[in-house]
Scaffold this motif. Sequence first.
Motif, mmCIF file in Angstrom:
data_model
loop_
_atom_site.group_PDB
_atom_site.id
_atom_site.type_symbol
_atom_site.label_atom_id
_atom_site.label_comp_id
_atom_site.label_asym_id
_atom_site.label_seq_id
_atom_site.Cartn_x
_atom_site.Cartn_y
_atom_site.Cartn_z
ATOM 1 N N LYS A 30 0.855 -1.183 0.000
ATOM 2 C CA LYS A 30 0.000 0.000 0.000
ATOM 3 C C LYS A 30 0.892 1.234 0.000
ATOM 4 O O LYS A 30 1.822 1.343 0.806
ATOM 5 N N ILE A 31 0.583 2.150 -0.908
ATOM 6 C CA ILE A 31 1.322 3.402 -1.028
ATOM 7 C C ILE A 31 0.336 4.552 -0.942
ATOM 8 O O ILE A 31 -0.751 4.496 -1.523
ATOM 9 N N VAL A 32 0.720 5.588 -0.217
ATOM 10 C CA VAL A 32 0.003 6.854 -0.277
ATOM 11 C C VAL A 32 0.936 7.839 -0.961
ATOM 12 O O VAL A 32 2.159 7.762 -0.819
ATOM 13 N N ALA A 33 0.360 8.745 -1.720
ATOM 14 C CA ALA A 33 1.167 9.686 -2.481
ATOM 15 C C ALA A 33 0.562 11.076 -2.421
ATOM 16 O O ALA A 33 -0.635 11.241 -2.194
ATOM 17 N N VAL A 34 1.431 12.053 -2.629
ATOM 18 C CA VAL A 34 1.021 13.447 -2.769
ATOM 19 C C VAL A 34 1.628 13.951 -4.062
ATOM 20 O O VAL A 34 2.818 13.744 -4.312
ATOM 21 N N THR A 35 0.801 14.587 -4.894
ATOM 22 C CA THR A 35 1.319 15.208 -6.106
ATOM 23 C C THR A 35 1.060 16.705 -6.044
ATOM 24 O O THR A 35 0.015 17.137 -5.553
ATOM 25 N N ALA A 36 2.038 17.483 -6.531
ATOM 26 C CA ALA A 36 1.907 18.937 -6.526
ATOM 27 C C ALA A 36 2.869 19.535 -7.544
ATOM 28 O O ALA A 36 3.999 19.070 -7.674
ATOM 29 N N CYS A 37 2.408 20.546 -8.250
ATOM 30 C CA CYS A 37 3.280 21.275 -9.163
ATOM 31 C C CYS A 37 3.186 22.766 -8.819
ATOM 32 O O CYS A 37 2.277 23.180 -8.098
ATOM 33 N N PRO A 38 4.114 23.572 -9.297
ATOM 34 C CA PRO A 38 4.128 24.984 -8.926
ATOM 35 C C PRO A 38 2.828 25.730 -9.234
ATOM 36 O O PRO A 38 2.390 26.559 -8.443
ATOM 37 N N THR A 39 2.189 25.445 -10.355
ATOM 38 C CA THR A 39 0.946 26.145 -10.683
ATOM 39 C C THR A 39 -0.292 25.412 -10.178
ATOM 40 O O THR A 39 -1.355 25.998 -10.081
ATOM 41 N N SER B 152 6.578 15.920 -6.437
ATOM 42 C CA SER B 152 6.302 17.347 -6.399
ATOM 43 C C SER B 152 7.501 18.159 -6.872
ATOM 44 O O SER B 152 8.644 17.777 -6.655
ATOM 45 N N ASP B 153 7.181 19.290 -7.462
ATOM 46 C CA ASP B 153 8.209 20.258 -7.854
ATOM 47 C C ASP B 153 8.154 21.501 -6.978
ATOM 48 O O ASP B 153 8.682 22.546 -7.333
ATOM 49 N N ARG B 154 7.494 21.366 -5.838
ATOM 50 C CA ARG B 154 7.436 22.455 -4.847
ATOM 51 C C ARG B 154 7.226 21.823 -3.474
ATOM 52 O O ARG B 154 6.844 20.654 -3.380
ATOM 53 N N PRO B 155 7.455 22.576 -2.401
ATOM 54 C CA PRO B 155 7.178 22.015 -1.070
ATOM 55 C C PRO B 155 5.690 21.668 -0.930
ATOM 56 O O PRO B 155 4.836 22.420 -1.393
ATOM 57 N N GLU C 228 4.797 17.488 7.648
ATOM 58 C CA GLU C 228 5.109 16.926 8.965
ATOM 59 C C GLU C 228 4.287 15.671 9.266
ATOM 60 O O GLU C 228 4.651 14.872 10.121
ATOM 61 N N ARG C 229 3.194 15.462 8.551
ATOM 62 C CA ARG C 229 2.377 14.247 8.731
ATOM 63 C C ARG C 229 3.171 12.981 8.441
ATOM 64 O O ARG C 229 2.808 11.901 8.887
ATOM 65 N N PHE C 230 4.243 13.109 7.681
ATOM 66 C CA PHE C 230 4.972 11.943 7.204
ATOM 67 C C PHE C 230 6.240 11.643 7.991
ATOM 68 O O PHE C 230 6.991 10.744 7.626
ATOM 69 N N ILE C 231 6.463 12.355 9.076
ATOM 70 C CA ILE C 231 7.636 12.097 9.914
ATOM 71 C C ILE C 231 7.545 10.669 10.449
ATOM 72 O O ILE C 231 6.517 10.234 10.952
ATOM 73 N N GLY C 232 8.636 9.934 10.312
ATOM 74 C CA GLY C 232 8.687 8.556 10.786
ATOM 75 C C GLY C 232 8.202 7.526 9.775
ATOM 76 O O GLY C 232 8.242 6.327 10.044
ATOM 77 N N CYS C 233 7.743 7.972 8.609
ATOM 78 C CA CYS C 233 7.270 7.049 7.567
ATOM 79 C C CYS C 233 8.395 6.747 6.587
ATOM 80 O O CYS C 233 9.339 7.521 6.447
ATOM 81 N N ARG C 234 8.266 5.615 5.900
ATOM 82 C CA ARG C 234 9.159 5.350 4.767
ATOM 83 C C ARG C 234 8.740 6.323 3.678
ATOM 84 O O ARG C 234 7.635 6.231 3.146
ATOM 85 N N LEU C 235 9.628 7.240 3.365
ATOM 86 C CA LEU C 235 9.288 8.352 2.486
ATOM 87 C C LEU C 235 10.231 8.402 1.304
ATOM 88 O O LEU C 235 11.444 8.307 1.462
ATOM 89 N N LYS C 236 9.653 8.570 0.128
ATOM 90 C CA LYS C 236 10.429 8.770 -1.094
ATOM 91 C C LYS C 236 9.925 10.042 -1.754
ATOM 92 O O LYS C 236 8.723 10.204 -1.952
ATOM 93 N N GLN C 237 10.842 10.960 -2.053
ATOM 94 C CA GLN C 237 10.485 12.191 -2.729
ATOM 95 C C GLN C 237 11.104 12.186 -4.120
ATOM 96 O O GLN C 237 12.290 11.863 -4.275
ATOM 97 N N VAL C 238 10.286 12.512 -5.111
ATOM 98 C CA VAL C 238 10.758 12.620 -6.482
ATOM 99 C C VAL C 238 10.143 13.865 -7.111
ATOM 100 O O VAL C 238 9.106 14.349 -6.655
ATOM 101 N N ASN C 239 10.790 14.351 -8.151
ATOM 102 C CA ASN C 239 10.189 15.417 -8.942
ATOM 103 C C ASN C 239 9.059 14.819 -9.768
ATOM 104 O O ASN C 239 8.938 13.595 -9.892
#
Length: 103
Positions: A2-11, A63-66, A71-82
């Motif tokens: 199971k994976i949860v993801a967040v997507t975000a771009c500058p606009t 994401s290409d922006r913060p 902070e919800r993801f502190i302590g989780c296995r986290l992978k960040q990609v553009n």
Amino acid sequence: MKIVAVTACPTGIAHTYMAAEALERAANTLGIKLKVETQGAMGLENTLSARDIAQADWVLIASDRPVEQQERFIGCRLKQVNLEPVLLNALAVLKALQHDATA
């Protein structure tokens, strides 16, 4: 898996949602349970709950922006990609997480 993801771009318009759709298609192909929160021009949509996050094997931030509320993801296995790798080959991004989960 199971994976949860967040997507975000500058606009917060096209690429945010294109990445979410690409991840959903790839997850279906691989048999991965996936929930994607989009942080676009309309704000947070399909918001991940604390339970969603706690039950996930991985948190993927594409994401290409913060992203908001990271902070919800502190302590989780986290992978960040553009966004680019997800848009070009979401299947490869998710396969890499599967491989890392078994390594």
